[in-house]
Design a protein around this motif. Structure first.
Motif, short mmCIF file in Angstrom:
data_model
loop_
_atom_site.label_atom_id
_atom_site.label_comp_id
_atom_site.label_asym_id
_atom_site.label_seq_id
_atom_site.Cartn_x
_atom_site.Cartn_y
_atom_site.Cartn_z
N GLU A 153 -2.07 2.12 6.79
CA GLU A 153 -1.06 3.16 7.00
C GLU A 153 -0.10 2.76 8.14
OE1 GLU A 153 -0.88 7.90 8.28
OE2 GLU A 153 -2.78 6.96 7.72
N ARG A 171 3.93 -1.60 0.66
CA ARG A 171 2.88 -1.02 1.49
C ARG A 171 1.73 -2.02 1.58
NH1 ARG A 171 -0.27 2.62 0.58
NH2 ARG A 171 -0.34 2.39 -1.70
N ASP A 230 -8.10 1.64 6.14
CA ASP A 230 -7.15 2.67 5.71
C ASP A 230 -6.14 2.97 6.82
OD1 ASP A 230 -8.45 2.82 3.30
OD2 ASP A 230 -9.60 4.63 3.81
#
Length: 581
Positions: free
Chosen positions: A389, A404, A385
């Motif tokens: 990011e 993304r 995660d």
């Protein structure tokens, strides 16, 4: 850090030397000048495949030498530095006085390859192990490797840092124990009858060996004893004669020791100092001969007179040789077989109690493995995660703001069905874009993969230091603002690593600390009419090269002005970034 690269006879490069500095170095030049050959040379140093087709036409061999400054690896990962030091010690390679070492690779036109490290011949695999922590080459093929699940999992684990590494090590330790125990249980339950027969044979062999009780080295001692017993009469006669001469037979002959002792006394009593040393020497001889007589007496006393002693020794040797015919070439081999047999007997024990104990061990290890696998999964998800990011933020700066990175960490199979040495997870990198979330291999172009690779390197570099990163046309398929962003990111990466980039874009080259131009001379005397070399450019020469890269306008005031403005802007941004840092 790579400080110098020498290439000869490789592709269009006849002879070239490139000096590299810390920070960002770029290699530029016209198409066909040989920039790719520089990267090919670095790949050879890193243990890449030796392709004789890369040897320059007319040359007997291609040679690549790289000097690495290992004193500049203080920020290298501790485990990597330890492995590197062990490798240098194992290969008996000593660093030069300045803390550097030369790695070299030679490829003959006949296809034969040679590798050297610190002046010593080593296998190409050893050269690859040396370069692994200090040199990483990223090109189109490396971008394709990024599509492999194991490389994606490694990226997530690298971002997880020490916590992920410790969890993975603990998991692997338990996994190996569990797999071994599971295999043993399957063997015992699936081959019970066969293993029972094997166990019976092992027990019979051990009983036979234990009954005789052989000792290490016993054969040699027994052979010497048998020879002495066989020749006992002759030995007794020779030893007896020697003893009688020295000590006397008690009847007729006078002992030599006694005669010499009397002479010693007479010489000592003569009163002439010149005779004293002689008397002393004779006294020493008397003492030595007396000791010899005593030892001969003991030897004669130990010689057996009973033939049954010889028979017993011969029978013992016969029994030992019967064992060596079955279990080894000598007694030591027999004892080694017995040790292995006892170990194997514990492994093939198919009794109910043994199987029950092993099944309990498998269940305990399975529970422990599941627990450690779950811990590793939790760490990977958190690392994934965070990685997603951070990489997504980098992609936005690389003109991929609509995309993304997504890191998926999912359980592989039910229970432990999907367990492997790498964990209980499947790790997948995907891009979330206009088409939804799709794996990198199906949703990214070559240019996008290049930028994802760069973004990953920038983020992963935050947790590591040292080493040389080489990017071969990481800016392929991009331009304009995206090219400027790539230049910024390479410059940022160069704060913690030495970065070498091959580029066609002036927007990237303007951010370099060192600018190297690969040039070609089509009028040279090579057999193919082209010879390439490498030259460092600075100041006005660098502006001229940037102008050529921008639009081939190195001869116009407009092109030079544009190039100068680009260079000044890039260097100013780098300086400001250092201050802000």
């Amino acid at each position: 850090m790579l400080t110098e690269l020498r290439i000869s006879g490789l592709g269009v490069i006849d002879e070239a030397v490139a000096d590299f500095s810390p920070g960002l170095s770029v290699l530029t030049g016209e198409t066909g000048a040989g920039k790719t050959m520089v990267v090919t040379g670095l790949r050879l140093l890193a243990g890449g495949r030796a392709d004789p087709g890369r040897v320059r036409r007319g040359a007997e061999k291609a040679l690549v030498e790289g000097r690495f400054d290992l004193a500049a690896t203080a920020t290298m990962d501790a485990a990597d530095r330890r492995d590197l030091d062990e490798l240098l010690e194992d290969t008996d390679v000593e660093l030069d006085e300045d803390g550097s070492v030369i790695a070299a690779r030679r490829v003959g036109a006949d296809g034969r390859s040679r590798a050297r490290l610190g002046g010593r011949s080593v296998p190409a695999g050893t050269l690859a192990r040396f370069c692994a922590p200090v040199l990483a080459v990223h090109g189109q093929n490396d971008q394709l490797r990024l599509l492999r699940p194991d490389r994606q999992r490694d990226a997530v684990d690298a971002h997880g840092g020490d916590e992920a590494r410790a969890a993975l090590d603990a998991y692997r330790d338990t996994y190996r124990l569990w797999r071994d125990a599971e295999r043993s249980l399957a063997e015992r339950t699936g081959r019970a009858r066969e293993l029972a027969r094997e166990a019976d044979l092992l027990r019979m062999g051990l009983e036979e060996i234990d009954a005789l009780g052989p000792e290490p080295g016993e054969e040699a001692e027994l052979d010497a004893r048998i020879r002495r017993l066989t020749d006992s009469e002759e030995l007794r006669e020779v030893a007896g004669q020697a003893h009688d001469v020295l000590a006397g037979d008690g009847e007729t002959s006078e002992p030599v020791v006694g005669v010499l002792d009397q002479l010693r006394h007479r010489l000592a009593a003569a009163g002439d100092p010149a005779l004293d040393p002689i008397a002393t020497s004779i006294g020493q001889a008397v003492a030595a001969l007396g000791d010899a007589a005593t030892e001969l007496g003991l030897y004669l006393a130990e010689l057996p007179v009973d033939a049954a002693v010889l028979d017993s020794a011969l029978e013992r040797r016969h029994d030992l040789r019967a064992l060596t015919r079955k279990y080894g070439t000598d007694v030591d081999d027999v004892l080694a077989w017995a040790d292995r047999a006892r170990t194997r007997l514990g492994e093939v024990d198919t009794s109910d109690s043994a199987v029950a104990e092993l099944r309990s061990t498998v269940e305990r290890l399975a529970a422990e493995l599941d627990e450690r696998g779950a811990t590793l999964t939790r760490i990977r998800r958190a690392a994934g995660d965070d990685l997603a990011e951070r990489v997504s933020a980098e992609l936005a700066e690389l003109s991929m703001g609509g995309a993304r990175l997504v890191v998926r960490v999912t359980r592989s199979g039910e229970g432990l069905d999907g367990a492997s040495e790498s964990g209980l997870d499947d790790v997948e990198l995907a891009l979330d874009g206009p088409s939804g979330i799709v794996p990198l291999g199906r949703g990214a172009s070559g240019g996008e993969l290049s930028r994802v690779m760069l973004a990953l390197e920038v983020v992963l570099a935050e947790r590591s230091g040292g080493g040389t990163l080489v990017f071969d046309e990481v800016d392929a398929g991009v331009g304009g603002r995206a090219a400027l962003s790539i230049g910024k990111r390479l410059a940022r990466l160069a704060r913690t690593h030495q970065v070498i980039a091959v580029t066609h874009l002036a927007q990237v080259a303007a951010y370099a600390d060192t600018h190297l131009v690969v040039h070609k001379d089509t009028g040279a005397g090579g057999s193919d009419g082209v010879v390439s070399g490498v030259t460092a450019v600075a100041d006005s020469d660098r502006v001229t090269e940037l102008a050529r890269m921008l639009a081939g306008m190195e001869d116009t005031d407009t092109g030079l002005a544009h190039a100068r403005e680009l260079l000044e802007k890039a260097q100013r941004e780098k300086s400001q970034a250092q201050v802000d840092r």
